[in-house]
Write a protein that holds these residues in place. Sequence first.
Motif, PDB file in Angstrom:
ATOM      1  N   PHE A  74      -8.851 -67.002 -61.602  1.00  0.00           N
ATOM      2  CA  PHE A  74      -8.234 -66.439 -62.944  1.00  0.00           C
ATOM      3  C   PHE A  74      -7.410 -67.361 -63.566  1.00  0.00           C
ATOM      4  CE2 PHE A  74      -8.962 -62.886 -59.647  1.00  0.00           C
ATOM      5  CZ  PHE A  74      -9.895 -62.246 -60.490  1.00  0.00           C
ATOM      6  N   ILE A  75      -6.762 -68.090 -62.654  1.00  0.00           N
ATOM      7  CA  ILE A  75      -5.717 -69.007 -63.202  1.00  0.00           C
ATOM      8  C   ILE A  75      -6.268 -70.173 -64.057  1.00  0.00           C
ATOM      9  CG2 ILE A  75      -3.954 -70.781 -62.497  1.00  0.00           C
ATOM     10  CD1 ILE A  75      -3.301 -69.164 -60.050  1.00  0.00           C
ATOM     11  N   ASN A  76      -7.486 -70.761 -63.668  1.00  0.00           N
ATOM     12  CA  ASN A  76      -8.102 -71.899 -64.131  1.00  0.00           C
ATOM     13  C   ASN A  76      -8.463 -71.593 -65.523  1.00  0.00           C
ATOM     14  OD1 ASN A  76      -8.258 -74.164 -62.707  1.00  0.00           O
ATOM     15  ND2 ASN A  76     -10.150 -73.426 -61.204  1.00  0.00           N
ATOM     16  N   PRO A  77      -9.326 -70.494 -65.863  1.00  0.00           N
ATOM     17  CA  PRO A  77      -9.613 -70.275 -67.285  1.00  0.00           C
ATOM     18  C   PRO A  77      -8.155 -70.047 -67.989  1.00  0.00           C
ATOM     19  CG  PRO A  77     -10.160 -68.326 -65.971  1.00  0.00           C
ATOM     20  CD  PRO A  77      -9.748 -69.440 -65.057  1.00  0.00           C
ATOM     21  N   LEU A  78      -7.290 -69.156 -67.523  1.00  0.00           N
ATOM     22  CA  LEU A  78      -5.936 -68.951 -68.215  1.00  0.00           C
ATOM     23  C   LEU A  78      -5.263 -70.376 -68.566  1.00  0.00           C
ATOM     24  CD1 LEU A  78      -4.555 -66.041 -66.204  1.00  0.00           C
ATOM     25  CD2 LEU A  78      -5.399 -66.032 -68.601  1.00  0.00           C
ATOM     26  N   LEU A  79      -5.256 -71.240 -67.692  1.00  0.00           N
ATOM     27  CA  LEU A  79      -4.681 -72.774 -68.012  1.00  0.00           C
ATOM     28  C   LEU A  79      -5.268 -73.108 -69.125  1.00  0.00           C
ATOM     29  CD1 LEU A  79      -3.521 -73.798 -64.679  1.00  0.00           C
ATOM     30  CD2 LEU A  79      -1.991 -72.782 -66.258  1.00  0.00           C
ATOM     31  N   GLN A  80      -6.791 -73.135 -68.915  1.00  0.00           N
ATOM     32  CA  GLN A  80      -7.588 -73.823 -70.048  1.00  0.00           C
ATOM     33  C   GLN A  80      -7.199 -73.022 -71.486  1.00  0.00           C
ATOM     34  OE1 GLN A  80     -11.535 -75.075 -69.436  1.00  0.00           O
ATOM     35  NE2 GLN A  80     -11.315 -74.731 -67.359  1.00  0.00           N
ATOM     36  N   LEU A  81      -7.150 -71.699 -71.337  1.00  0.00           N
ATOM     37  CA  LEU A  81      -6.960 -71.009 -72.634  1.00  0.00           C
ATOM     38  C   LEU A  81      -5.462 -71.606 -73.164  1.00  0.00           C
ATOM     39  CD1 LEU A  81      -7.233 -68.670 -74.430  1.00  0.00           C
ATOM     40  CD2 LEU A  81      -6.162 -67.111 -72.861  1.00  0.00           C
ATOM     41  N   TYR A  84      -6.147 -66.793 -79.767  1.00  0.00           N
ATOM     42  CA  TYR A  84      -6.257 -66.756 -78.374  1.00  0.00           C
ATOM     43  C   TYR A  84      -7.305 -65.844 -77.860  1.00  0.00           C
ATOM     44  CZ  TYR A  84      -3.980 -62.167 -78.083  1.00  0.00           C
ATOM     45  OH  TYR A  84      -3.830 -60.721 -78.294  1.00  0.00           O
ATOM     46  N   LEU A  85      -7.403 -64.879 -78.389  1.00  0.00           N
ATOM     47  CA  LEU A  85      -8.437 -63.866 -77.873  1.00  0.00           C
ATOM     48  C   LEU A  85      -9.828 -64.347 -78.249  1.00  0.00           C
ATOM     49  CD1 LEU A  85      -9.224 -61.179 -76.561  1.00  0.00           C
ATOM     50  CD2 LEU A  85      -8.793 -59.971 -78.801  1.00  0.00           C
ATOM     51  N   TYR A  86     -10.076 -64.898 -79.554  1.00  0.00           N
ATOM     52  CA  TYR A  86     -11.034 -65.512 -79.838  1.00  0.00           C
ATOM     53  C   TYR A  86     -11.608 -66.761 -78.944  1.00  0.00           C
ATOM     54  CZ  TYR A  86     -14.513 -68.026 -82.998  1.00  0.00           C
ATOM     55  OH  TYR A  86     -15.888 -68.399 -83.470  1.00  0.00           O
ATOM     56  N   VAL A  87     -10.699 -67.462 -78.714  1.00  0.00           N
ATOM     57  CA  VAL A  87     -11.120 -68.553 -77.597  1.00  0.00           C
ATOM     58  C   VAL A  87     -11.530 -68.055 -76.241  1.00  0.00           C
ATOM     59  CG1 VAL A  87     -10.275 -70.784 -76.555  1.00  0.00           C
ATOM     60  CG2 VAL A  87      -9.644 -70.404 -78.802  1.00  0.00           C
ATOM     61  N   PHE A  88     -10.794 -67.132 -75.544  1.00  0.00           N
ATOM     62  CA  PHE A  88     -10.988 -66.693 -74.414  1.00  0.00           C
ATOM     63  C   PHE A  88     -12.544 -65.970 -74.222  1.00  0.00           C
ATOM     64  CE2 PHE A  88      -8.548 -64.294 -70.729  1.00  0.00           C
ATOM     65  CZ  PHE A  88      -8.993 -65.180 -69.790  1.00  0.00           C
ATOM     66  N   VAL A  89     -12.660 -65.169 -75.222  1.00  0.00           N
ATOM     67  CA  VAL A  89     -13.913 -64.418 -75.244  1.00  0.00           C
ATOM     68  C   VAL A  89     -15.071 -65.440 -75.258  1.00  0.00           C
ATOM     69  CG1 VAL A  89     -15.536 -63.091 -76.716  1.00  0.00           C
ATOM     70  CG2 VAL A  89     -13.049 -62.272 -76.506  1.00  0.00           C
ATOM     71  N   GLY A  90     -14.910 -66.502 -75.840  1.00  0.00           N
ATOM     72  CA  GLY A  90     -15.873 -67.646 -75.737  1.00  0.00           C
ATOM     73  C   GLY A  90     -15.952 -68.603 -74.638  1.00  0.00           C
ATOM     74  N   LEU A  91     -14.583 -68.818 -74.104  1.00  0.00           N
ATOM     75  CA  LEU A  91     -14.390 -69.807 -73.112  1.00  0.00           C
ATOM     76  C   LEU A  91     -15.146 -69.204 -71.786  1.00  0.00           C
ATOM     77  CD1 LEU A  91     -13.162 -72.204 -72.285  1.00  0.00           C
ATOM     78  CD2 LEU A  91     -11.054 -71.044 -71.641  1.00  0.00           C
ATOM     79  N   ILE A  92     -14.997 -67.827 -71.322  1.00  0.00           N
ATOM     80  CA  ILE A  92     -15.601 -67.520 -70.051  1.00  0.00           C
ATOM     81  C   ILE A  92     -17.043 -67.743 -70.008  1.00  0.00           C
ATOM     82  CG2 ILE A  92     -15.719 -65.501 -68.555  1.00  0.00           C
ATOM     83  CD1 ILE A  92     -12.624 -66.982 -68.839  1.00  0.00           C
ATOM     84  N   PRO A  93     -17.699 -67.316 -70.720  1.00  0.00           N
ATOM     85  CA  PRO A  93     -19.330 -67.667 -70.638  1.00  0.00           C
ATOM     86  C   PRO A  93     -19.575 -68.970 -70.602  1.00  0.00           C
ATOM     87  CG  PRO A  93     -19.007 -66.506 -72.931  1.00  0.00           C
ATOM     88  CD  PRO A  93     -17.658 -66.441 -71.877  1.00  0.00           C
ATOM     89  N   ILE A 114     -10.064 -60.294 -66.654  1.00  0.00           N
ATOM     90  CA  ILE A 114      -9.117 -60.619 -67.792  1.00  0.00           C
ATOM     91  C   ILE A 114      -9.195 -60.361 -68.968  1.00  0.00           C
ATOM     92  CG2 ILE A 114      -7.524 -62.578 -68.023  1.00  0.00           C
ATOM     93  CD1 ILE A 114      -7.654 -63.667 -65.404  1.00  0.00           C
ATOM     94  N   VAL A 115     -10.411 -60.753 -69.330  1.00  0.00           N
ATOM     95  CA  VAL A 115     -11.000 -60.824 -70.899  1.00  0.00           C
ATOM     96  C   VAL A 115     -10.816 -59.359 -71.356  1.00  0.00           C
ATOM     97  CG1 VAL A 115     -12.868 -61.056 -72.296  1.00  0.00           C
ATOM     98  CG2 VAL A 115     -12.427 -62.703 -70.725  1.00  0.00           C
ATOM     99  N   MET A 116     -11.173 -58.368 -70.249  1.00  0.00           N
ATOM    100  CA  MET A 116     -11.157 -56.958 -70.731  1.00  0.00           C
ATOM    101  C   MET A 116      -9.903 -56.484 -70.848  1.00  0.00           C
ATOM    102  SD  MET A 116     -14.187 -56.309 -71.368  1.00  0.00           S
ATOM    103  CE  MET A 116     -14.202 -54.450 -71.672  1.00  0.00           C
ATOM    104  N   ALA A 117      -9.017 -56.908 -69.881  1.00  0.00           N
ATOM    105  CA  ALA A 117      -7.509 -56.601 -69.894  1.00  0.00           C
ATOM    106  C   ALA A 117      -6.892 -56.972 -71.269  1.00  0.00           C
ATOM    107  CB  ALA A 117      -6.876 -57.163 -68.820  1.00  0.00           C
ATOM    108  N   VAL A 118      -7.296 -58.360 -71.748  1.00  0.00           N
ATOM    109  CA  VAL A 118      -6.780 -58.889 -73.102  1.00  0.00           C
ATOM    110  C   VAL A 118      -7.323 -58.265 -74.140  1.00  0.00           C
ATOM    111  CG1 VAL A 118      -6.469 -60.925 -74.368  1.00  0.00           C
ATOM    112  CG2 VAL A 118      -6.100 -60.933 -71.922  1.00  0.00           C
ATOM    113  N   TYR A 119      -8.713 -58.061 -74.007  1.00  0.00           N
ATOM    114  CA  TYR A 119      -9.428 -56.960 -75.060  1.00  0.00           C
ATOM    115  C   TYR A 119      -8.535 -55.698 -75.249  1.00  0.00           C
ATOM    116  CZ  TYR A 119     -13.624 -54.589 -76.611  1.00  0.00           C
ATOM    117  OH  TYR A 119     -14.359 -53.664 -77.285  1.00  0.00           O
ATOM    118  N   LEU A 120      -8.365 -54.904 -74.190  1.00  0.00           N
ATOM    119  CA  LEU A 120      -7.791 -53.744 -74.403  1.00  0.00           C
ATOM    120  C   LEU A 120      -6.252 -53.872 -74.923  1.00  0.00           C
ATOM    121  CD1 LEU A 120      -9.065 -52.129 -71.300  1.00  0.00           C
ATOM    122  CD2 LEU A 120      -9.777 -51.499 -73.533  1.00  0.00           C
ATOM    123  N   PHE A 121      -5.698 -54.708 -74.271  1.00  0.00           N
ATOM    124  CA  PHE A 121      -4.147 -54.955 -74.837  1.00  0.00           C
ATOM    125  C   PHE A 121      -4.147 -55.273 -76.256  1.00  0.00           C
ATOM    126  CE2 PHE A 121      -0.759 -57.923 -75.923  1.00  0.00           C
ATOM    127  CZ  PHE A 121       0.258 -57.231 -75.484  1.00  0.00           C
TER     128      PHE A 121
END
Length: 286
Positions: free
Chosen positions: A38-45, A64-73, A123-130
């Motif tokens: 979880f930390i690796n993608p968060l740091l890249q984000l 931040y959400l736009y990037v995160f949603v595309g970054l994980i896949p 994490i994406v879903m948590a940020v998504y809901l937040f």
Amino acid sequence: MKQNLKEIYDYRQMIIGLIRRDLRGRYKGSLLGFLWTFINPLLQLLVYTLVFGVLLKNKVPDFYLYVFVGLIPWLFFSSCLVGGSEAIISQQRLVTKVYFPREVLPISYVTSSFINMLCCFIIVMAVYLFSAFTSFDGGFHWTFPPTDPTTGLTTFSFLPLLALPLVFLIEYIMCLGMTLFTSAITVYVRDVRHILGIVGMLWMFSTPIMWKISNVLDPGRMERWGWLFLYVNPMTGIIEACHSILYNGAWPNFTYLAASAGWAILAIIVGIPVFNKAKKHFAEEL
């Protein structure tokens, strides 16, 4: 083909064992262990948000959400593109001393990377809901994405989440076909893994993860050059689908997704015969 599938199925316990070993050993010996998933993608984000969102002042709302949603896949794809090329040579002792269907190695690598991506999507879903539910004042209030100016109502919907499994399946097939191909070629040409590292970097910045196609190409240029991004790049349909579903709360553009599905099928059609032909001399080359 049918015989190969049956043999792979007979070795399913070996695949499961390799997946478990990879997931457990990925961060073995590190202080935080599996938390690095979880930390690796968060740091890249954080890095991409600071560079593209703050320093370069990207105008995409909730960048931040736009990037995160595309970054994980993308990280799943990138892992298979670069790391997947070493799926065979990294198991040299196993390949030279034990008989088993060689397809087990790329399948287990891609599957473990896929599971890792699914964990990151927690994490994406948590940020998504937040981002969707941010305040409570007599009811949940939408603050993201913007509401329709004509009706004052949000166009956001959770229903498109039903399309996510299809998006994931297309990406998995694409990554598996690609890994079968690159892992087989790398046994004979070791330079491939280094070349793919550079290719992956160029590929990432050519994919709309941190930018929107509509923000880069005006309508005239979009008609002329848009097809290069939308149809020639296999990952555009995947990333755009994730943005549509998780960022806009809308159904993906199935035309773009169909283009990615076509590339995924092509990857499998090419990857399987190349791997089958190359695997006969793996032990000799290693």
